[in-house]
Scaffold this active site. Structure first.
Site, short mmCIF file in Angstrom:
data_model
loop_
_atom_site.label_atom_id
_atom_site.label_comp_id
_atom_site.label_asym_id
_atom_site.label_seq_id
_atom_site.Cartn_x
_atom_site.Cartn_y
_atom_site.Cartn_z
N CYS A 1 0.93 -8.90 10.00
CA CYS A 1 0.50 -7.92 9.01
C CYS A 1 -1.03 -8.01 8.95
O CYS A 1 -1.64 -8.58 9.86
CB CYS A 1 1.17 -8.16 7.66
N ASP B 1 3.49 -4.73 10.34
CA ASP B 1 3.26 -3.57 9.46
C ASP B 1 2.07 -2.77 10.01
O ASP B 1 1.58 -3.01 11.12
CB ASP B 1 3.10 -4.01 7.99
N HIS B 2 1.60 -1.83 9.19
CA HIS B 2 0.52 -0.93 9.62
C HIS B 2 -0.82 -1.65 9.78
O HIS B 2 -1.75 -1.09 10.34
CB HIS B 2 0.38 0.21 8.60
N ARG C 1 9.25 -38.68 14.54
CA ARG C 1 8.93 -38.63 13.11
C ARG C 1 8.76 -37.18 12.64
O ARG C 1 8.98 -36.88 11.46
CB ARG C 1 7.67 -39.45 12.80
N HIS C 2 8.39 -36.30 13.57
CA HIS C 2 8.22 -34.89 13.18
C HIS C 2 9.57 -34.23 12.92
O HIS C 2 9.68 -33.34 12.08
CB HIS C 2 7.43 -34.14 14.25
N THR D 1 -3.14 -9.72 7.16
CA THR D 1 -3.62 -11.10 7.14
C THR D 1 -2.66 -12.07 7.80
O THR D 1 -3.04 -13.22 8.07
CB THR D 1 -3.78 -11.58 5.69
N ILE E 1 -0.38 -13.23 6.08
CA ILE E 1 0.06 -14.06 4.95
C ILE E 1 1.33 -13.49 4.30
O ILE E 1 2.34 -14.19 4.16
CB ILE E 1 -1.07 -14.20 3.90
N HIS F 1 4.45 -30.27 15.98
CA HIS F 1 4.82 -31.04 14.78
C HIS F 1 5.84 -30.34 13.88
O HIS F 1 6.65 -31.01 13.25
CB HIS F 1 3.58 -31.35 13.95
N ARG G 1 -6.09 -8.02 10.72
CA ARG G 1 -7.41 -7.79 10.13
C ARG G 1 -8.23 -9.08 10.05
O ARG G 1 -9.27 -9.12 9.40
CB ARG G 1 -7.26 -7.17 8.74
C1 RB5 Z 1 -1.17 -4.12 3.81
O1 RB5 Z 1 -2.21 -3.32 3.32
C2 RB5 Z 1 -1.52 -5.58 3.67
O2 RB5 Z 1 -1.41 -5.99 2.35
C3 RB5 Z 1 -0.62 -6.41 4.54
O3 RB5 Z 1 -0.74 -6.01 5.88
C4 RB5 Z 1 -0.86 -7.91 4.54
O4 RB5 Z 1 -2.20 -8.21 4.76
C5 RB5 Z 1 -0.30 -8.65 3.40
O5 RB5 Z 1 -0.31 -9.88 3.34
#
Ligand code: RB5
Length: 145
Positions: free
Chosen positions: A65, A8-9, A132-133, A67, A69, A98, A109
């Site tokens: 992205c 993403d951005h 085992r993995h 994070t 996450i 594993h 970021r």
């Molecule tokens: C976008 O602003 C941000 O939320 C996305 O890139 C990411 O960090 C989400 O998990």
């Protein structure tokens, strides 16, 4: 090695850095991510990349992205995808050994303590250990059923 990569951005520069490094290793990278910082929704990117991966023709996927996450959570909703989110080079080595992930995610970021190139190398230079993995990976995948 053929990689599908999306972002993403929040991770345009990181995505470019990853492609540059993987191309020096002789990998082919198909970029389905964005190349501007105009806002997009990371689940849309994850869905496109994962569906293309499942359709075949790629060895691994990489998603980025801000994070790592949100885009990894999204990828892990797609049947057949195991997307790891390593924190450092040790984790990128260990997850390959594993968990046998077919996707890895990173955050544009995030300030990693290790260089992204080292995290990529420790992932791609490691073999899945099986044994085992494999039993544990099978149990992960059984949760989808
Ligand atoms: C976008 O602003 C941000 O939320 C996305 O890139 C990411 O960090 C989400 O998990």
């Amino acid at each position: 090695m053929k990689i599908i990569i999306g972002n993403d951005h929040g991770a345009v520069n990181l995505k470019k850095q990853i492609i540059k490094h993987l191309e020096t290793k002789g990998f082919e990278c198909e970029n389905i991510g964005v190349d501007t910082e105009d806002s997009v929704d990371y689940p849309d990117i994850a869905k496109i990349a994962c569906e293309k991966y499942i359709a075949g023709g790629y060895d691994y996927g990489i998603l980025c992205c801000g994070t790592g996450i949100g885009i990894s959570i999204s990828a892990n909703k797609v049947d057949g995808i195991r997307c790891a989110l390593p924190q450092d080079s040790f984790a990128s080595h260990a997850t390959r050994a594993h968990n046998n992930p077919n996707f890895i995610a990173f955050g544009g970021r995030i300030e990693y303590k290790d260089k992204i190139e080292d995290m990529l190398d420790s992932f791609f230079d490691t073999e899945f250990e099986g044994g085992r993995h494999q039993i544990r990976v099978d149990k992960i995948m059984a949760i989808e059923k």
